[in-house]
Design a protein around this motif. Sequence first.
Motif, short mmCIF file in Angstrom:
data_model
loop_
_atom_site.label_atom_id
_atom_site.label_comp_id
_atom_site.label_asym_id
_atom_site.label_seq_id
_atom_site.Cartn_x
_atom_site.Cartn_y
_atom_site.Cartn_z
N GLU A 11 0.80 -1.21 0.00
CA GLU A 11 0.00 0.00 0.00
C GLU A 11 0.84 1.27 0.00
OE1 GLU A 11 -2.70 -0.16 3.24
OE2 GLU A 11 -3.72 -1.96 2.53
N ILE A 12 2.18 1.13 -0.16
CA ILE A 12 3.02 2.33 -0.25
C ILE A 12 2.69 3.02 -1.56
CG2 ILE A 12 5.38 3.17 -0.52
CD1 ILE A 12 6.29 1.00 1.34
N SER A 13 2.27 4.24 -1.47
CA SER A 13 1.80 4.97 -2.63
C SER A 13 2.70 6.15 -2.93
CB SER A 13 0.36 5.46 -2.38
OG SER A 13 0.34 6.35 -1.27
N ILE A 14 2.38 6.80 -4.05
CA ILE A 14 3.12 8.00 -4.43
C ILE A 14 2.93 9.08 -3.36
CG2 ILE A 14 3.34 9.80 -6.16
CD1 ILE A 14 4.34 7.12 -7.10
N GLU A 57 2.66 8.65 -0.17
CA GLU A 57 3.58 8.39 0.94
C GLU A 57 5.00 8.79 0.58
OE1 GLU A 57 2.51 4.78 3.59
OE2 GLU A 57 2.08 4.21 1.52
N ILE A 58 5.39 8.50 -0.67
CA ILE A 58 6.74 8.88 -1.10
C ILE A 58 6.91 10.39 -1.02
CG2 ILE A 58 8.32 8.92 -3.07
CD1 ILE A 58 7.15 6.23 -3.91
N ALA A 85 8.49 15.46 1.75
CA ALA A 85 8.02 16.67 2.42
C ALA A 85 8.59 16.78 3.83
CB ALA A 85 6.49 16.69 2.45
N ARG A 86 8.72 15.66 4.51
CA ARG A 86 9.25 15.69 5.87
C ARG A 86 10.71 16.12 5.90
NH1 ARG A 86 5.89 11.08 6.54
NH2 ARG A 86 7.58 9.63 6.11
N GLU A 94 14.82 7.55 6.85
CA GLU A 94 13.58 6.81 7.06
C GLU A 94 13.84 5.40 7.58
OE1 GLU A 94 10.48 7.76 6.88
OE2 GLU A 94 10.99 9.82 6.35
N THR A 95 15.01 4.85 7.22
CA THR A 95 15.35 3.51 7.71
C THR A 95 15.73 3.55 9.18
OG1 THR A 95 16.12 2.86 5.50
CG2 THR A 95 16.86 1.53 7.36
#
Length: 808
Positions: free
Chosen positions: A21-24, A26-27, A32-33, A496-497
């Motif tokens: 369910e990882i979407s554009i 979320e990317i 943005a973060r 993010e990791t």
Amino acid sequence: MIEHTERHNEESDFEQSRGSEISIKEIFGYIARRKYTIFAIFLVCLSIAYVNHKLTTPQYRAQAILMITRTSNSPFDTYFSFQSESDAKKDIELLKSMPVAELVVQELMKSPQRDSLEFFNKRRYRAPLSLWASKNLPGLFSNTEKNTNQNQTHYSEDRLRQYAVQMSERINVQNVRETNLLKISVVSPFADESVFLTNTLSRVYKNTSIARNSEKYFQTNRYVASMLKEQAKEVEQTDKKLAQYMKENEIFENTGNVQQLLGQVTDTDAKYNEIMAEYHIAQNSLDFLEKKLSETDKALSSRIAQSVNAKLGTILDEIRTREAEYVRMASEKGADNSDVKTKKQQLDGVKTRYELLSRSKIAGEIGYAGKTQKNNFDLISEKLQTERKLNNLSYSAGEYNRLKQLNEARIKLLPTKQQDYLKLQRDADVARKTYISLREKLDESRIMLASEVGEVSIIGKAFRPFVPENASPNISILAALVFAGLLSFGYVFVAETLDDTVKDELFFKHCGFNTFAIIPFIYQNGDKPFSEMQSLFSVLYRFKRKAFNNPPFVNSQSSPSGIPKKSVRFTPLLTEKLSSRFAESFRMLRTALIYARIDDPLKSVIVTGTAIGEGKSTICSNIAAAFALSGKKTLIVDADLRLAMQHNIFNLQREQGITDYLYSEQKTIDDSFFKQTHIDNLFLLTAGKKIPNPNEVLGSVKMQELIKVLEGKFDKVFFDSPPLFLSDAAQLAHSVDGILLTARLNYTERGGLKEYVSDGFLKSHILGIALIDPRKPKAYGYGKYGYGKYGYGKYGYGKYGYGDNTEH
């Protein structure tokens, strides 16, 4: 075993559903973060690229056009279309070779412009930015340029070699596809110097080509000249002998058959001498070629010659047969006879066919061998043709030699006086004809030597370029953008990791939970809103904590990013400003809990989290206050026996609390244990005295009975429970109506939540999420008050065990 398998399957399903369910969106959320850091990365990379471009030495490339014209002596050129590409590669390598570079350097040293060339360090390019810096910042950028070769006119061999290497690196050669044209250029930071260097290279390479191709003609010319000199002496001697003999014997001419015989003998001997002279010239050329070839090339040439001769043996025999017939007929009937001319045409036709076939076979053998270097290929081809010519001349000389022997036998039939005169006359005539033939060959060699222009023609000289090759910053900017993009990708990926914290409420949606309310973070005076840089430090802090397997720092409060701060925080309460958004968020949370179970209203709720410092005690005290304000008789049970906080929040005594009752002999709890807070309808059952076994106490039968009693005495009962990584919360979960899970963005770790989601029992009891968001700070008039970590000290029981708590 079955329970473990089901848990593992549920966890796998969660991971798969999460990954799928990882979407554009979320990317873009990840980007943005980290947008400010990414922007800084791009800005730094572009700035570096711009400064580097301004400091880069310009590269002017004045371009000249050369045309390479190959002779057709090589059978490879005639029968193979890809020869032009091979020749182009040969010339490209030669132009960039050290011998040519050395010749160019030597030519430059002879030039009057030598003392003004950057190539010899006579002048130096200064970038505009460097000039500005040296002018405006003389203390940091001083002009230390020194010309070490100012008056140097002689260079050592090593220095010449260094210049040749530098010249070779500056030369650029490109082949114009499917043509015999080459584009050559020599790079320089100055446009006029690039023109001069390129034209010098063109001229040197052209002269080198002329010298290389003229070498064999010069060798032939010199050899023929020596032969002609010897022949002139022979002509003088034969004429002198003939004149003396004619004077002594008073013989002045031959008549009749003798004169005819003299003509035949003279023609035969002259032809023989002409063939032998040509043979010696060819042999001299062959010796010259063999000196140029290596032993490997000679061995390859011998193998090819044997193979070609074996394949063309039949036609070679035919040539020899026809040539023998032609020589015999010519000696008998004369060269002007019609039958002799016909025989001559037939012989020339066979020789032409042999010539074509031999060229084709030689080309095929060389192409098949493929072991010789390209710069020796022409020499091998010419050597094979010279050897073939020598074989033919040798056979022709043998045929004419047999005719000479026949003529000698015919001469011996004449009277002695006529024999002597005929031989002298023959020698004189043959010597003159041979001299004339050699003279013609010398003239031919001189013409070839004088007309040799080499294989290189300068089609277009270099002209001054208008802009340097690296004038446009587009390449630098593009490279900077690509590098910045890769660096940003790596940064976001690593961040993010390592940063396993929850970033937005979508994560809980993916886990199957409802977010009941988003609680704004209340900052104390001096606190700064949560920033991306704090997130970066938070990542590093969490990485250090995981790497060394350290528990969270709990002897102090933490900042919104999760980094410990050794400052005491006071827990805000919604009653301090009921019109604030902070208070409104708890009213929303209260409504969500009321409608969480419409058919079976909630009586008892555990308020807990997944880690230390998420703010569960603050959430518990404020949601209880929200229900109390609505008229519900509400009780807060401080079940965090390891680190109690509720008595500090409401400024009450800890003792005479839940542990005192559970350790007492009392069968029922009386109202003296319930402490009235400053809020109407809100009571507190404190933790009581410290005990060594909180887990066993909370899981006891008396505790379960107490929960039922409390549900009967109060409308709502909220338990401030330890985090879920301790088993205390699980002990209470079996006896209450549900669990309110607290979480904090950029602090709560996703790994812990995934673990609890995979637990079927806990997941079924979790009502929803009370989410604290530190990203949108609002000033609600709390002064120095704020909330965050609930501020308890270190556990002293094993990793999280007993110990003295630091109470505030």
